[in-house]
Design a protein around this motif. Sequence first.
Motif, PDB file in Angstrom:
ATOM      1  N   ASN A 186       0.824  -1.209   0.000  1.00  0.00           N
ATOM      2  CA  ASN A 186       0.000   0.000   0.000  1.00  0.00           C
ATOM      3  C   ASN A 186       0.861   1.264   0.000  1.00  0.00           C
ATOM      4  O   ASN A 186       0.504   2.264  -0.627  1.00  0.00           O
ATOM      5  N   GLU A 187       1.991   1.234   0.693  1.00  0.00           N
ATOM      6  CA  GLU A 187       2.899   2.384   0.677  1.00  0.00           C
ATOM      7  C   GLU A 187       3.424   2.623  -0.734  1.00  0.00           C
ATOM      8  O   GLU A 187       3.528   3.773  -1.189  1.00  0.00           O
ATOM      9  N   ALA A 188       3.771   1.530  -1.436  1.00  0.00           N
ATOM     10  CA  ALA A 188       4.252   1.665  -2.814  1.00  0.00           C
ATOM     11  C   ALA A 188       3.126   2.162  -3.725  1.00  0.00           C
ATOM     12  O   ALA A 188       3.351   2.979  -4.626  1.00  0.00           O
ATOM     13  N   LEU A 189       1.903   1.694  -3.480  1.00  0.00           N
ATOM     14  CA  LEU A 189       0.765   2.144  -4.285  1.00  0.00           C
ATOM     15  C   LEU A 189       0.526   3.641  -4.117  1.00  0.00           C
ATOM     16  O   LEU A 189       0.170   4.332  -5.076  1.00  0.00           O
ATOM     17  N   VAL A 190       0.724   4.140  -2.913  1.00  0.00           N
ATOM     18  CA  VAL A 190       0.562   5.570  -2.676  1.00  0.00           C
ATOM     19  C   VAL A 190       1.604   6.354  -3.473  1.00  0.00           C
ATOM     20  O   VAL A 190       1.297   7.355  -4.127  1.00  0.00           O
ATOM     21  N   THR A 191       2.845   5.897  -3.444  1.00  0.00           N
ATOM     22  CA  THR A 191       3.930   6.594  -4.146  1.00  0.00           C
ATOM     23  C   THR A 191       3.675   6.658  -5.641  1.00  0.00           C
ATOM     24  O   THR A 191       3.676   7.732  -6.252  1.00  0.00           O
ATOM     25  N   TYR A 192       3.466   5.503  -6.260  1.00  0.00           N
ATOM     26  CA  TYR A 192       3.315   5.451  -7.709  1.00  0.00           C
ATOM     27  C   TYR A 192       1.909   5.848  -8.146  1.00  0.00           C
ATOM     28  O   TYR A 192       1.720   6.457  -9.205  1.00  0.00           O
ATOM     29  N   GLY A 193       0.903   5.528  -7.332  1.00  0.00           N
ATOM     30  CA  GLY A 193      -0.461   5.860  -7.685  1.00  0.00           C
ATOM     31  C   GLY A 193      -0.702   7.353  -7.732  1.00  0.00           C
ATOM     32  O   GLY A 193      -1.397   7.855  -8.621  1.00  0.00           O
ATOM     33  N   CYS A 194      -0.121   8.087  -6.790  1.00  0.00           N
ATOM     34  CA  CYS A 194      -0.279   9.544  -6.795  1.00  0.00           C
ATOM     35  C   CYS A 194       0.380  10.169  -8.018  1.00  0.00           C
ATOM     36  O   CYS A 194      -0.134  11.144  -8.579  1.00  0.00           O
TER      37      CYS A 194
END
Length: 270
Positions: A186-194
């Motif tokens: 989820n932390e990685a999703l926040v980084t790349y998703g944003c």
Amino acid sequence: MRLNRLAVTDYRNLSAAVLEPAPQLTVLCGANGQGKTNLLEAVWLLTGGKSFRGAKDAELIRRGADFAVLEAAFEAGDRPQEIRLTVGAKGTQRPGRTVRLNGADRGRAASIAGTFTAVAFDPNHLSLVKGGPEGRRHFLDAALCQLYPGYLAAERRYLRVVAQKNALLKAYDITPGGDVLLETYNEALVTYGCEVMRRRAGYLDQLAPAAAANYRDISSGAEKLEIQYCPCCDPGSPEALAAKLREVKNTELRAGFCLTAPPRGSGNFN
């Protein structure tokens, strides 16, 4: 951006062909099956993106050949440049799409995204209006990969993490340390998703007024076009995406797959 010359060898049904566009307008005409669309597809491949026809690498190589080769001379920013793109068949020394830019080996063709830009339109693009949001997201991503070379890497990393998270959610109950691993994803999703959402939102902020003006001219003012990007949360806020992921955590665990993500945002045409 101007294409001065394109030479193709063993590309689809074209054993050899050369295109030298006119200074203003170039029209390709001929009988069905001669390779007109193939030649236009070759121009698009110079962008470093996938075929706009969804073709696999093997379909781009002429039957019986091991490689297809595209060689182009173009101008970008008043600077002459050259691209040599090779599509290799499986089992050859260099399979897949590789590229040389101005004589320097750049590896995979995606590495030159943003160097040569082009716009393609075919009848299937009517699905941008008639079809679901997936086609509109693909259209945005194809444009953004040309405008921002780093976008392609962010999008691929994002999709890779989504796939990893989906695999974890399916086997969550039997995965040791699953909760810690889920938080990591989820932390990685926040980084790349944003990054994905921010770029999409910014591009549509520029695209929407121009598209509305063009449509107003086409319809002689009788109709109005509005384009809206509807992501799952504020596209400029990592905190908002992190909160959204926490909100749906239990629901995702029950479902066994991701339920909220930038790819699930929609592009609405009204």
